[in-house]
Design a protein around this motif. Structure first.
Motif, PDB file in Angstrom:
ATOM      1  N   ALA A 177     116.153 -24.855  34.976  1.00 13.41           N
ATOM      2  CA  ALA A 177     116.857 -23.980  34.035  1.00 13.41           C
ATOM      3  C   ALA A 177     115.887 -23.157  33.200  1.00 13.41           C
ATOM      4  CB  ALA A 177     117.754 -24.808  33.125  1.00 13.41           C
ATOM      5  N   ALA A 178     114.722 -23.725  32.897  1.00 13.18           N
ATOM      6  CA  ALA A 178     113.776 -23.032  32.025  1.00 13.18           C
ATOM      7  C   ALA A 178     112.372 -23.580  32.213  1.00 13.18           C
ATOM      8  CB  ALA A 178     114.195 -23.185  30.565  1.00 13.18           C
ATOM      9  N   TYR A 179     111.415 -22.780  31.809  1.00 17.28           N
ATOM     10  CA  TYR A 179     110.011 -23.190  31.719  1.00 17.28           C
ATOM     11  C   TYR A 179     109.495 -22.811  30.330  1.00 17.28           C
ATOM     12  CZ  TYR A 179     109.457 -23.679  36.840  1.00 17.28           C
ATOM     13  OH  TYR A 179     109.551 -24.064  38.152  1.00 17.28           O
ATOM     14  N   PHE A 180     108.613 -23.646  29.792  1.00 16.24           N
ATOM     15  CA  PHE A 180     107.929 -23.308  28.557  1.00 16.24           C
ATOM     16  C   PHE A 180     106.592 -22.649  28.861  1.00 16.24           C
ATOM     17  CE2 PHE A 180     110.759 -26.653  26.956  1.00 16.24           C
ATOM     18  CZ  PHE A 180     111.226 -26.046  25.798  1.00 16.24           C
ATOM     19  N   SER A 181     106.184 -21.737  27.992  1.00 19.77           N
ATOM     20  CA  SER A 181     104.847 -21.153  28.079  1.00 19.77           C
ATOM     21  C   SER A 181     103.807 -22.259  28.029  1.00 19.77           C
ATOM     22  CB  SER A 181     104.630 -20.197  26.897  1.00 19.77           C
ATOM     23  OG  SER A 181     103.299 -19.733  26.876  1.00 19.77           O
ATOM     24  N   SER A 182     102.726 -22.072  28.785  1.00 22.42           N
ATOM     25  CA  SER A 182     101.613 -23.029  28.692  1.00 22.42           C
ATOM     26  C   SER A 182     100.476 -22.486  27.837  1.00 22.42           C
ATOM     27  CB  SER A 182     101.098 -23.399  30.085  1.00 22.42           C
ATOM     28  OG  SER A 182     100.693 -22.256  30.816  1.00 22.42           O
ATOM     29  N   LEU A 183     100.668 -21.317  27.253  1.00 21.11           N
ATOM     30  CA  LEU A 183      99.701 -20.814  26.279  1.00 21.11           C
ATOM     31  C   LEU A 183      99.802 -21.616  24.990  1.00 21.11           C
ATOM     32  CD1 LEU A 183     100.214 -16.940  26.663  1.00 21.11           C
ATOM     33  CD2 LEU A 183      98.352 -18.317  27.624  1.00 21.11           C
ATOM     34  N   SER A 225      96.174  -2.725  16.846  1.00 18.40           N
ATOM     35  CA  SER A 225      96.688  -4.022  16.401  1.00 18.40           C
ATOM     36  C   SER A 225      97.295  -4.804  17.563  1.00 18.40           C
ATOM     37  CB  SER A 225      97.734  -3.839  15.305  1.00 18.40           C
ATOM     38  OG  SER A 225      97.146  -3.360  14.113  1.00 18.40           O
ATOM     39  N   MET A 226      98.058  -4.116  18.417  1.00 15.49           N
ATOM     40  CA  MET A 226      98.617  -4.777  19.600  1.00 15.49           C
ATOM     41  C   MET A 226      97.516  -5.350  20.479  1.00 15.49           C
ATOM     42  SD  MET A 226     101.547  -2.263  21.080  1.00 15.49           S
ATOM     43  CE  MET A 226     102.741  -1.445  20.024  1.00 15.49           C
ATOM     44  N   ALA A 227      96.524  -4.498  20.786  1.00 15.37           N
ATOM     45  CA  ALA A 227      95.462  -4.900  21.708  1.00 15.37           C
ATOM     46  C   ALA A 227      94.618  -6.029  21.135  1.00 15.37           C
ATOM     47  CB  ALA A 227      94.585  -3.695  22.040  1.00 15.37           C
ATOM     48  N   GLU A 228      94.294  -5.939  19.859  1.00 22.11           N
ATOM     49  CA  GLU A 228      93.518  -7.015  19.244  1.00 22.11           C
ATOM     50  C   GLU A 228      94.361  -8.289  19.199  1.00 22.11           C
ATOM     51  OE1 GLU A 228      90.593  -9.267  17.776  1.00 22.11           O
ATOM     52  OE2 GLU A 228      90.386  -7.264  18.624  1.00 22.11           O
ATOM     53  N   GLY A 229      95.667  -8.151  19.007  1.00 16.12           N
ATOM     54  CA  GLY A 229      96.532  -9.318  19.057  1.00 16.12           C
ATOM     55  C   GLY A 229      96.495 -10.003  20.414  1.00 16.12           C
ATOM     56  N   ILE A 230      96.548  -9.215  21.481  1.00 16.43           N
ATOM     57  CA  ILE A 230      96.446  -9.779  22.834  1.00 16.43           C
ATOM     58  C   ILE A 230      95.091 -10.445  23.012  1.00 16.43           C
ATOM     59  CG2 ILE A 230      96.450  -9.256  25.298  1.00 16.43           C
ATOM     60  CD1 ILE A 230      99.178  -8.991  23.854  1.00 16.43           C
ATOM     61  N   ALA A 231      94.040  -9.813  22.524  1.00 19.01           N
ATOM     62  CA  ALA A 231      92.698 -10.393  22.632  1.00 19.01           C
ATOM     63  C   ALA A 231      92.620 -11.725  21.882  1.00 19.01           C
ATOM     64  CB  ALA A 231      91.657  -9.412  22.107  1.00 19.01           C
ATOM     65  N   VAL A 232      93.237 -11.797  20.705  1.00 19.46           N
ATOM     66  CA  VAL A 232      93.263 -13.048  19.938  1.00 19.46           C
ATOM     67  C   VAL A 232      93.952 -14.149  20.742  1.00 19.46           C
ATOM     68  CG1 VAL A 232      94.322 -14.176  17.942  1.00 19.46           C
ATOM     69  CG2 VAL A 232      93.112 -12.013  17.644  1.00 19.46           C
ATOM     70  N   ILE A 233      95.051 -13.813  21.385  1.00 22.45           N
ATOM     71  CA  ILE A 233      95.785 -14.800  22.188  1.00 22.45           C
ATOM     72  C   ILE A 233      94.931 -15.298  23.347  1.00 22.45           C
ATOM     73  CG2 ILE A 233      97.790 -15.095  23.700  1.00 22.45           C
ATOM     74  CD1 ILE A 233      99.186 -12.970  21.798  1.00 22.45           C
ATOM     75  N   VAL A 234      94.240 -14.390  24.011  1.00 26.65           N
ATOM     76  CA  VAL A 234      93.370 -14.793  25.126  1.00 26.65           C
ATOM     77  C   VAL A 234      92.229 -15.681  24.630  1.00 26.65           C
ATOM     78  CG1 VAL A 234      91.717 -13.945  26.837  1.00 26.65           C
ATOM     79  CG2 VAL A 234      93.941 -12.813  26.573  1.00 26.65           C
ATOM     80  N   ARG A 235      91.588 -15.271  23.541  1.00 22.73           N
ATOM     81  CA  ARG A 235      90.484 -16.079  23.009  1.00 22.73           C
ATOM     82  C   ARG A 235      90.970 -17.484  22.652  1.00 22.73           C
ATOM     83  NH1 ARG A 235      89.805 -11.609  19.152  1.00 22.73           N
ATOM     84  NH2 ARG A 235      88.591  -9.955  20.182  1.00 22.73           N
ATOM     85  N   THR A 236      92.165 -17.558  22.080  1.00 19.87           N
ATOM     86  CA  THR A 236      92.718 -18.867  21.713  1.00 19.87           C
ATOM     87  C   THR A 236      92.951 -19.724  22.951  1.00 19.87           C
ATOM     88  OG1 THR A 236      93.817 -17.821  19.807  1.00 19.87           O
ATOM     89  CG2 THR A 236      94.557 -20.026  20.447  1.00 19.87           C
TER      90      THR A 236
END
Length: 213
Positions: A109-115, A186-197
């Motif tokens: 029915a669903a999957y959770f993000s693994s990030l 801001s969007m791009a740096e936000g994506i970069a923050v998520i990847v670094r995390t």
């Protein structure tokens, strides 16, 4: 290897901020010495998942962050859950409009993000970027891709993946529009923050980021 995806324009828009954000985040992360590739997905049910799967087979990424546009939102939205449901309010870019169909026949029915979405939220806040944990990625092509991604990653242990929604870019709002927007940087740096995390070894944290409704 890090795989970023964004979408082509849809619904009459001339640009899609998700693709521009993916490209700019790619530049930021490459400047830090990381191996990153960005792939533009068609805004088409079925085809988008096929293109994504082909990119993962070719690149064999360790982290996958798929990005989509959520017009009307004002923050970088870390999506928590993908549901096995296509229910299109508008046709996709090839005129398809599935209603109450499964993304994957017989799938969960669903999957959770693994990030590590809570740790990423905290790091967005530290960086001064508007962020939130979202409890729904909708039922359009964004959720379709998110679900297909997580279904694929279920057989790829150790690969982290998830979905992020971004707002409109201010320069692409119609004249006189009061819809929320966010700068490309801001969007791009936000994506970069998520990847670094996601690349950090400690995993996720427990902080409140739920909603009442």
């Amino acid at each position: 290897m890090i795989l970023l995806t964004g979408f082509e324009p849809f619904g009459g828009d001339e640009v899609n901020s998700s693709w521009l954000a993916a490209l700019r985040a790619q530049d930021i992360l490459r400047a830090e010495g990381l191996a990153v590739e960005s792939v533009e997905l068609p805004c088409v049910f079925g085809e988008s998942a096929v293109v994504l799967e082909a990119a993962m087979a070719r690149l064999r990424p360790d982290v996958v962050v798929c990005i989509g546009l959520a017009g009307g939102r004002e923050r970088v939205s870390l999506e928590r859950v993908a549901i096995n449901c296509d229910d299109a309010r508008i046709p996709d870019n090839k005129g398809q409009r599935p209603i109450d169909q499964e993304v994957i026949d017989g799938g969960p029915a669903a999957y959770f993000s693994s990030l590590p979405i809570k740790a990423a939220l905290r790091n967005l806040q530290i960086a001064g970027i508007k962020g939130e944990v979202s409890q729904s990625a909708g039922t359009y092509v964004c959720n379709h891709v998110f679900y297909a991604l997580m279904h694929s990653l279920a057989s790829r242990p150790g690969v982290l993946g998830g979905f992020v929604h971004v707002p409109y870019l201010p320069e692409h709002l119609p004249a006189g529009s009061t819809a929320p927007s966010l700068s490309l940087e801001s969007m791009a740096e936000g994506i970069a923050v998520i990847v670094r995390t996601a690349l950090q070894p400690q995993g996720d944290i427990k902080i409140s980021a739920g909603t009442i409704h």
